[in-house]
Design an enzyme around this catalytic site. Structure first.
Site, PDB file in Angstrom:
ATOM      1  N   LEU A  85      65.318  93.490   2.992  1.00 31.72           N
ATOM      2  CA  LEU A  85      65.804  92.808   1.802  1.00 31.72           C
ATOM      3  C   LEU A  85      67.317  92.674   1.826  1.00 31.72           C
ATOM      4  O   LEU A  85      68.014  93.440   2.502  1.00 31.72           O
ATOM      5  CB  LEU A  85      65.368  93.570   0.543  1.00 31.72           C
ATOM      6  CG  LEU A  85      63.854  93.682   0.332  1.00 31.72           C
ATOM      7  CD1 LEU A  85      63.550  94.531  -0.888  1.00 31.72           C
ATOM      8  CD2 LEU A  85      63.220  92.314   0.193  1.00 31.72           C
ATOM      9  N   CYS A  86      67.821  91.718   1.064  1.00 38.34           N
ATOM     10  CA  CYS A  86      69.247  91.454   0.924  1.00 38.34           C
ATOM     11  C   CYS A  86      69.972  92.766   0.602  1.00 38.34           C
ATOM     12  O   CYS A  86      69.471  93.536  -0.213  1.00 38.34           O
ATOM     13  CB  CYS A  86      69.437  90.439  -0.217  1.00 38.34           C
ATOM     14  SG  CYS A  86      71.150  90.092  -0.607  1.00 38.34           S
ATOM     15  N   PRO A  87      71.072  93.051   1.247  1.00 33.68           N
ATOM     16  CA  PRO A  87      71.864  92.203   2.142  1.00 33.68           C
ATOM     17  C   PRO A  87      71.604  92.451   3.627  1.00 33.68           C
ATOM     18  O   PRO A  87      72.315  91.930   4.464  1.00 33.68           O
ATOM     19  CB  PRO A  87      73.303  92.600   1.790  1.00 33.68           C
ATOM     20  CG  PRO A  87      73.196  94.084   1.562  1.00 33.68           C
ATOM     21  CD  PRO A  87      71.843  94.260   0.871  1.00 33.68           C
ATOM     22  N   ASP A 115      62.558  87.738   3.193  1.00 33.97           N
ATOM     23  CA  ASP A 115      63.188  87.879   1.878  1.00 33.97           C
ATOM     24  C   ASP A 115      63.450  86.485   1.302  1.00 33.97           C
ATOM     25  O   ASP A 115      64.206  85.704   1.887  1.00 33.97           O
ATOM     26  CB  ASP A 115      64.503  88.654   2.018  1.00 33.97           C
ATOM     27  CG  ASP A 115      65.201  88.893   0.689  1.00 33.97           C
ATOM     28  OD1 ASP A 115      64.644  88.512  -0.361  1.00 33.97           O
ATOM     29  OD2 ASP A 115      66.307  89.453   0.704  1.00 33.97           O
TER      30      ASP A 115
END
Length: 75
Positions: A11-13, A38
């Site tokens: 997932l981000c980042p 994501d």
């Protein structure tokens, strides 16, 4: 087609951070294909390329996998 970076499940980042690290080791003009799951990556990667000067050559989605082809900028 160049190097492949599989960041599916992250997932981000993290996808962008991992792509930044790989791109920093590539020669100018080299292509990096990133595969991510994501949904935020469709916003993150274009923004990353705009901010860093790398070129987003191609972007697609298939069965929940987002694929980005990024060309390393000149030094």
């Amino acid at each position: 087609m160049g190097d492949l970076l599989d960041v599916k499940g992250l997932l981000c980042p993290l996808p962008v951070l991992k792509a930044r690290k790989v791109l920093s080791g590539l020669e100018p003009g080299a292509l990096l294909t990133v595969e991510a799951t994501d949904p935020a990556s469709v916003i993150d990667f274009p923004h990353f390329c705009t901010e860093t000067g790398h070129s987003l050559v191609e972007q697609s989605e298939s069965a929940g996998v987002y694929t980005f082809v990024i060309e390393r900028k000149a030094r």
